[in-house]
Scaffold this motif. Structure first.
Motif, PDB file in Angstrom:
ATOM      1  N   LYS A 307      -5.474 -61.745 -61.016  1.00  0.00           N
ATOM      2  CA  LYS A 307      -4.665 -60.590 -61.569  1.00  0.00           C
ATOM      3  C   LYS A 307      -5.195 -59.960 -62.794  1.00  0.00           C
ATOM      4  O   LYS A 307      -5.193 -58.798 -63.032  1.00  0.00           O
ATOM      5  N   PHE A 332       0.987 -55.238 -54.337  1.00  0.00           N
ATOM      6  CA  PHE A 332      -0.420 -55.113 -54.271  1.00  0.00           C
ATOM      7  C   PHE A 332      -0.776 -53.471 -53.912  1.00  0.00           C
ATOM      8  O   PHE A 332      -1.687 -52.784 -54.773  1.00  0.00           O
ATOM      9  N   TYR A 378      -6.533 -61.531 -53.940  1.00  0.00           N
ATOM     10  CA  TYR A 378      -7.386 -60.317 -54.238  1.00  0.00           C
ATOM     11  C   TYR A 378      -8.835 -61.035 -53.587  1.00  0.00           C
ATOM     12  O   TYR A 378      -9.134 -62.017 -53.467  1.00  0.00           O
ATOM     13  N   ILE A 503      -1.665 -61.873 -56.465  1.00  0.00           N
ATOM     14  CA  ILE A 503      -0.545 -60.547 -56.062  1.00  0.00           C
ATOM     15  C   ILE A 503       0.788 -60.861 -56.436  1.00  0.00           C
ATOM     16  O   ILE A 503       1.231 -62.388 -56.305  1.00  0.00           O
TER      17      ILE A 503
END
Length: 605
Positions: A307, A332, A378, A503
């Protein structure tokens, strides 16, 4: 079909021929004597011998390059990660004390003048030998700081060298600079695709000058702060030479949603004016796709984005993402709204389509994250060969030196010296922002409190400019292998103590991850079981279920920071970064025992 250069055909054969010549630091092998007597006769021999010195990264570079930084983390074993959660020592850290590259360079430099070629050609090959020796020593200095400087081939009867003491970093770096200076003044300006030319040497030299100048500036334990500015000034000069005289330019067709990403999915990088040097690959001759990158690069095997990188990208209007209300609680889909276009060319975004699914459980089609324990949620698409066409994948070239990096070296060195002008920004950082369709950077930019908190030790009068240039460098060069060295030279290793996160989920229940407005997944509390008969969403697609909880309850599918909401948790404890100790590595204790003249370990080791 792509045709690989004659140079690479020759190189492939040469490397097969030389494969029997690999040696350890203390070994003296028969091929050395044969080479001295009968091999260094003409330019073909010199070219063949010089190929043995090439040590550039190959396929897979995107996958492991930024692991254990604030850009990416890994579930696998990594030296620094292991150090931070254990008690490392000179007995346990045994890698790195390998002198084969230095020996190969010295062997070449001792013998190349046997060839019957002109002085100009001899100087070119000496430049190559010294360039690669400089590169080999750069890695030694980064790891150990003080190391023995060796400029002759070592065999078992060279006791004076075998039992030499460490030389001070200042002396070794001085020798490295001498090698680079000779190289940039004597290597040919042009060379076949895949061969080192003078501009490659200059780009590499500028890279090291910035590294060493800033390392000295921000590491008072070296007692070399007073010499930092001279190195930074030299970095400016070398980078400016590449900018002014190299003929390179930023690849920009006016399509900010594609121009950046296309550099990393290109079958002919040597035709791109931004590329100073690349690995040239060709299907069934030198394959560029040697593994399943949909698992590797994509971030679904060990290494994955986190992140902190996502939050570093600016908004598309140039404002700070951290200035958005409650930005840390954006889910997200909202994270990707109205961001720097490079974000969509680096990370899988809502609405992106996966073509090459490999073993990715969710399969091809509209991207929906596959969540799992210790993964962030991610995924990386920069460098991902998102096609099922094997021939095309095998033809993809790998950029190693981009003009973009040289522009960033120039801007950062100028700002560290307090010399940066608007004109400097316009020929460097703003060229990159223009390609991305982003507003240009100006002098005296506003300061992002989040960015400032990361770098409290910036001492230049142009502090605000440095903070934004560091951001620009992070975004432009993400996953290209620079972030670890950047954090080390800026003396901010403590940033790695912050647990990497994934996320954010505001609640349990249904969530939309692909941005079409229809939920895709359902988060269940740890107390519930995933139903045998799964519900479908309004599109008739079965929901994907996950049981979530904290590290206190390992019997779940996904870890969150609290039982019912929060960021996906990657690791419970990232460990401790000891300063200045962990900016260096100890010489393996076994080597100290073999050669007591190496002396005491440095910096707390």
């Amino acid at each position: 079909m792509k045709r690989i250069s004659n140079y690479h055909t020759f190189a492939a054969a040469a490397l097969l021929f030389l494969s029997s010549c690999n040696d350890g630091f203390l070994e003296k092998y028969p091929e050395t004597e044969i080479g001295q007597e009968s091999f260094f006769n003409n330019e073909q021999d010199l070219n063949l011998a010089s190929l043995r010195l090439y040590d550039f990264p190959s396929v897979g570079g995107y996958y492991i390059s930024d692991a254990v930084t604030d850009n990416a983390w890994t579930t696998g074993s990594a030296e620094l990660k292991n150090m931070m959660v254990s008690t490392p020592s000179a007995e346990s850290l045994t890698s790195g004390w390998d002198w084969e590259k230095v020996r190969n360079c010295n062997f070449f430099l001792e013998n190349f003048r046997r060839a019957a070629v002109s002085e100009q050609r001899l100087n070119h090959y000496e430049g190559l030998g010294r360039f690669f020796r400089a590169r080999a020593y750069v890695e030694k200095v980064k790891r150990y700081s003080d190391v023995p400087w060796i400029e002759q081939t070592v065999s078992t009867d060279n006791e004076g060298i075998l039992f030499a003491a460490r030389d001070p970093r200042e002396l070794v770096v001085g020798k490295i600079l001498e090698d680079y200076d000779f190289a940039i003044n004597n290597i040919d300006e042009t060379a076949p695709n895949g061969a080192v030319n003078r501009w490659v040497a200059k780009a590499d030299y500028a890279r090291f000058l910035l590294y060493e100048g800033t390392f000295r500036k921000y590491h008072p334990e070296l007692n070399l702060t007073s010499s930092a500015d001279a190195l930074l000034q030299r970095a400016v000069e070398v980078a400016q030479d590449v900018i002014t005289n190299g003929g390179f330019f930023i690849h920009n067709t006016g399509n900010p949603r594609e121009d950046y990403g296309s550099l990393f999915f290109n079958t002919n990088l040597f035709a791109v004016g931004e590329i100073i040097f690349a690995r040239d690959y060709a299907h069934e001759l030198l394959n560029g796709d040697v593994w399943d990158t949909s698992d590797g690069v994509f971030g679904n095997y060990e290494v994955f984005p986190v992140k902190d990188l996502v939050q570093a990208y600016l908004m598309e209007d140039g404002s700070f993402y951290s200035a958005q209300p409650n930005y840390a609680q954006n889910e997200f889909v909202d994270e990707f709204k109205n961001r720097d276009p490079r974000m969509y060319q680096t990370l899988a975004y809502p609405g992106w389509e996966l073509v090459r699914s490999g073993t990715y459980l969710q399969g091809s089609g509209l991207y929906v994250q596959q969540l799992a324990k210790n993964f962030s949620g991610y995924h990386q698409i920069k460098g991902l060969y998102n096609t099922t066409n094997l021939q095309e994948r095998n033809n993809i070239d790998l950029p190693l030196y981009r003009f973009a990096e040289t522009l960033l070296i120039y801007a950062e060195a100028k700002a560290e010296l307090g010399q940066l002008t608007q004109g400097d920004l316009d020929i460097s950082v703003n060229m990159l922002r223009a390609r991305a369709g982003m507003p240009g950077m100006t002098l005296n930019p506003p300061v992002d409190p989040v960015q400032a908190a990361k770098f409290p030790n910036v001492s230049s009068p142009q502090r605000a400019e440095i903070l934004e240039i560091r951001r620009e460098r992070r975004i432009e060069l993400a996953f290209e292998g620079f972030r670890h060295d950047d954090l080390m030279r800026w003396e901010v290793g403590k940033l790695l103590e912050k647990e990497p996160q994934g996320i954010y989920f505001s609640r349990l229940g249904q969530h939309d991850l692909n941005g079409d407005g229809v939920p895709d997944i359902i988060l269940l509390p740890a107390s519930e079981s995933i139903p045998a008969q799964r519900e479908t969403n309004s599109l008739g697609v079965p929901f994907i279920y996950y049981r979530v909880g904290t590290f206190a309850n390992p019997d779940v599918s996904v870890f969150l920071s609290s039982p019912t909401s929060g960021n996906v948790q990657v690791v419970e404890n990232a460990g401790t970064f000891e300063t200045p100790k962990y900016y260096y590595r100890p010489i393996p204790q076994s080597q100290i025992q073999l050669n007591p003249n190496l002396g005491d370990q440095l910096f707390g080791w």
